[in-house]
Design an enzyme around this catalytic site. Sequence first.
Site, PDB file in Angstrom:
ATOM      1  N   SER A 184       0.868  -1.182   0.000  1.00  0.00           N
ATOM      2  CA  SER A 184       0.000   0.000   0.000  1.00  0.00           C
ATOM      3  C   SER A 184       0.901   1.227   0.000  1.00  0.00           C
ATOM      4  O   SER A 184       2.088   1.141   0.361  1.00  0.00           O
ATOM      5  CB  SER A 184      -0.881   0.004   1.254  1.00  0.00           C
ATOM      6  OG  SER A 184      -1.528   1.247   1.418  1.00  0.00           O
ATOM      7  N   TYR A 196      -2.426  -1.871  10.321  1.00  0.00           N
ATOM      8  CA  TYR A 196      -2.415  -1.820   8.856  1.00  0.00           C
ATOM      9  C   TYR A 196      -1.099  -1.275   8.301  1.00  0.00           C
ATOM     10  O   TYR A 196      -0.445  -1.918   7.477  1.00  0.00           O
ATOM     11  CB  TYR A 196      -3.588  -0.983   8.341  1.00  0.00           C
ATOM     12  CG  TYR A 196      -3.734  -1.060   6.836  1.00  0.00           C
ATOM     13  CD1 TYR A 196      -4.289  -2.185   6.233  1.00  0.00           C
ATOM     14  CD2 TYR A 196      -3.292  -0.031   6.011  1.00  0.00           C
ATOM     15  CE1 TYR A 196      -4.411  -2.280   4.856  1.00  0.00           C
ATOM     16  CE2 TYR A 196      -3.411  -0.114   4.635  1.00  0.00           C
ATOM     17  CZ  TYR A 196      -3.964  -1.240   4.068  1.00  0.00           C
ATOM     18  OH  TYR A 196      -4.065  -1.336   2.704  1.00  0.00           O
TER      19      TYR A 196
END
Length: 337
Positions: A184, A196
Site C-alpha cells: 500500500s 495496517y
Amino acid sequence: MTTEFKHISQEIIETLLSNLFLSCLLATVGIAALVWYIRDSRKVDCIHDKHVFVTGCDSGFGNLLACQLDQKGFRVIAACLTEKGATSLRASASSRLKTILLDVTDSVAIDRAVEVVRGEVGGRGLWGLVNNAGRSMPIGLDEWMQLEDFQKVLAVNLIGMIEVTLKFLPLLKKAQGRVVNVASVLGRLSVIGGGYCLSKWGVEAFSDGLRREMQFWGMKVSIIEPGYFKTEVTRLDLIEANMERLWHRLPAEVAASYGEKYVEKFNKVQRFYMNILCSSDLSKVTWCMEHALTARHPRTRYGAGWDAKLFWIPLSYFPAFITDLLLRAILPTPSVK
C-alpha cells in the site's frame, strides 16, 4: 502567427545545435525512454500453460484480477475466504478457473491449498502467486488499540502472507515464477495507527529481501502499492463504526485527553478526504498485477492510482518535518492538550 512560429522554432533549433551538451543529453534521455518502453512492453509466452494462485478473491482487487487473468487465458486458482465468494466468482468466470477456500491465518488450510495447487500444476510448477488477501480493521489511533488489535491485522496482512509464500516457494522455483505482493502507499508512509501500516511496511521489507534471494533461481518479486480505492478495506461505514467502538472502550482519562468531539471531527475529516481520494476504477491496480505476471521484465514496484503517484509516494520522500506539517494540516487535533 505562422511566421512567428517558424522564427521561434528556428531559434530553438539553433540553440540546441549550438549547445552540444544539451543536445546529447536530450538524445540520451529520449533513447533511454524508448529502450525502457520497449523492455517494459515485452511479454512472456504460453500463458495458457501457466497457473496463477491468487488469495483474497471474494471481492475487490482479487476478484477482479481472477476474472481478468481467466479471460487472458491463465489457469487461475482463486482462494476465497467464504463459499459465497467462491460461488459468485465461479459464476462469472470460465470453467478453467478453480476456487479453493482459504483463511491465510490457518496453517492447516494453507497446507491443503498447497497440495491442491500441486495437483493442478503437476511438473510445470506454479507461475504466479498473488498475495492479495488483507484487512484494515481495527484501525485508528495507536493509543486506542490493544495488543490483540494489532495481532488481528498482522496475522492476515503480514504473517499469513509470509506463510503462504514460504509454503508455495518450491512450486514457484520449479516454474521460475513470480510473486506479487500487495502492499500500500501506507507501506511507505504511516498516517494512522493500528496494524495496517505496520503490516504493509512489513510486506515491503519481506518482498525486498525475497526478491534479492530468489533472483538466483530466475524468480521475480513485485510489490503493488495502491493508493485509495473503493473496496471493503475503505468502506466508510465500517471504518466509522470501528472508530466508535474503539472510542467507547477507552478509559475515561484517555478519552478526556482528546475531547468529546474528537471522533466526530475525525470521521468528518476522513469522510471528506476519502471521498476525494477513493477511486472506483479497480482495474488501475489489477493492470499492475497483470503486468507483473506477464511482463518479461516486471517492475520492482507499481504505484497504482493518481493519489499514489502524485501525492503519497512523493510525500514519502520529503523530509519528515514537511510530511508531519502536511499530515497535521489534514488530520484533526485533540481539543484538550
